[in-house]
Motif scaffolding. Sequence first.
Motif, PDB file in Angstrom:
ATOM      1  N   GLN A 216       0.794  -1.238   0.000  1.00 35.19           N
ATOM      2  CA  GLN A 216       0.000   0.000   0.000  1.00 35.19           C
ATOM      3  C   GLN A 216       0.824   1.284   0.000  1.00 35.19           C
ATOM      4  OE1 GLN A 216      -2.076   0.712   3.778  1.00 35.19           O
ATOM      5  NE2 GLN A 216      -0.860  -0.921   4.732  1.00 35.19           N
ATOM      6  N   SER A 254       0.437  -7.314  -8.245  1.00 35.81           N
ATOM      7  CA  SER A 254      -0.186  -6.491  -9.278  1.00 35.81           C
ATOM      8  C   SER A 254      -0.361  -5.077  -8.754  1.00 35.81           C
ATOM      9  CB  SER A 254      -1.546  -7.075  -9.686  1.00 35.81           C
ATOM     10  OG  SER A 254      -2.428  -7.111  -8.570  1.00 35.81           O
ATOM     11  N   LEU A 255      -0.306  -4.117  -9.659  1.00 38.75           N
ATOM     12  CA  LEU A 255      -0.516  -2.719  -9.308  1.00 38.75           C
ATOM     13  C   LEU A 255      -1.830  -2.246  -9.906  1.00 38.75           C
ATOM     14  CD1 LEU A 255       3.063  -1.281  -9.977  1.00 38.75           C
ATOM     15  CD2 LEU A 255       2.068  -1.896  -7.776  1.00 38.75           C
ATOM     16  N   SER A 256      -2.561  -1.471  -9.144  1.00 38.72           N
ATOM     17  CA  SER A 256      -3.843  -0.966  -9.626  1.00 38.72           C
ATOM     18  C   SER A 256      -3.623   0.070 -10.721  1.00 38.72           C
ATOM     19  CB  SER A 256      -4.623  -0.327  -8.473  1.00 38.72           C
ATOM     20  OG  SER A 256      -3.975   0.844  -8.014  1.00 38.72           O
ATOM     21  N   VAL A 257      -4.659   0.287 -11.509  1.00 36.60           N
ATOM     22  CA  VAL A 257      -4.595   1.288 -12.571  1.00 36.60           C
ATOM     23  C   VAL A 257      -4.338   2.669 -11.976  1.00 36.60           C
ATOM     24  CG1 VAL A 257      -5.891   2.417 -14.419  1.00 36.60           C
ATOM     25  CG2 VAL A 257      -6.094  -0.053 -14.089  1.00 36.60           C
ATOM     26  N   GLU A 258      -4.953   2.957 -10.828  1.00 36.23           N
ATOM     27  CA  GLU A 258      -4.772   4.254 -10.179  1.00 36.23           C
ATOM     28  C   GLU A 258      -3.313   4.458  -9.770  1.00 36.23           C
ATOM     29  OE1 GLU A 258      -7.112   2.077  -9.469  1.00 36.23           O
ATOM     30  OE2 GLU A 258      -8.903   3.116 -10.216  1.00 36.23           O
ATOM     31  N   THR A 259      -2.692   3.396  -9.250  1.00 33.48           N
ATOM     32  CA  THR A 259      -1.291   3.489  -8.832  1.00 33.48           C
ATOM     33  C   THR A 259      -0.389   3.728 -10.027  1.00 33.48           C
ATOM     34  OG1 THR A 259      -1.649   2.038  -6.928  1.00 33.48           O
ATOM     35  CG2 THR A 259       0.615   2.276  -7.709  1.00 33.48           C
ATOM     36  N   ARG A 261      -1.211   5.135 -12.863  1.00 34.85           N
ATOM     37  CA  ARG A 261      -1.437   6.494 -13.352  1.00 34.85           C
ATOM     38  C   ARG A 261      -0.680   7.499 -12.493  1.00 34.85           C
ATOM     39  NH1 ARG A 261      -7.993   6.217 -14.507  1.00 34.85           N
ATOM     40  NH2 ARG A 261      -7.841   5.225 -16.578  1.00 34.85           N
TER      41      ARG A 261
END
Length: 284
Positions: A216, A254-259, A261
């Motif tokens: 996180q 995995s990394l979120s799309v928000e991260t 961006r």
Amino acid sequence: MAENDALPSLSFPPATFKKLHPQEYLRRFTTSEVRADGRSLRTFRPATANAGSLSNAFGSAVVRMGNTTVVCGIKGEIAEPDVERPREGWLVPNIELTPICSTKFKYGPPGDLAQSLGEKLDTLVKATKALPLDTLCIEEGKAAWVLYADVICLNYDGNVFDAAWMALMTALEDTKLPVAKWDEDREHAVCSDTETRRLDVAGKCYASTFGLFDGQYLLADMDDDEEELVQESVTIVVNNQGRLCNISKGGGMSLSVETLRECVAMAKRRYAELNDVTQKAKGL
């Protein structure tokens, strides 16, 4: 038990606690949105660059990010082009990590980290086309420049790839090649003793690496201690037009799309900072 027979305190000095429980030590900081060196989680270390530091190279640069310091020298020779690419030359990057820069490295053949970083540099050179290889051609199918970019780490304190790539870009911009022409009579290339030309680094770009701690906490420009503890890392490469050139990940999370961006946005801002540093290094 008498009061004066109570057990002694088990608290440790910070340096000892860091060695015994490195993850918990970092966690104590990240939960407060700061890092052990005083930076916020998304703050990069200061960067400096000096061009033309090596007099015996066609081009060179010394780059420092925090305490991580690297030097890149460009040397070259003329060779016959590849049959499948008769109009192109070569750019061959290499990186060295020795005990001089950190006790974690040993003398001998390149270790796993040096090999992986070297492959990453080579892959990025080809993917970004920062230096168009056709500009290294002297005579189609007969002669082309082979440039060797040797990156040597002088002091290792994490995120050596970003520093190595910045040093490579700065050294390429500093490079002056002897003007070479093909001599039909002698059937080989002839280099001028007085005339030189600069390289066309048309696709200049810079790399920014981030790490994810505890799934996180996003850390920008990790130092050596932080690199050892993150579960995921991602390198974002942005060019001089603000476009995304390359993304590479390391780790199994995995990394979120928000991260992602957020990482791209920070990498674009970092490009402007590093470009200012290299422009000053060239006296512009």
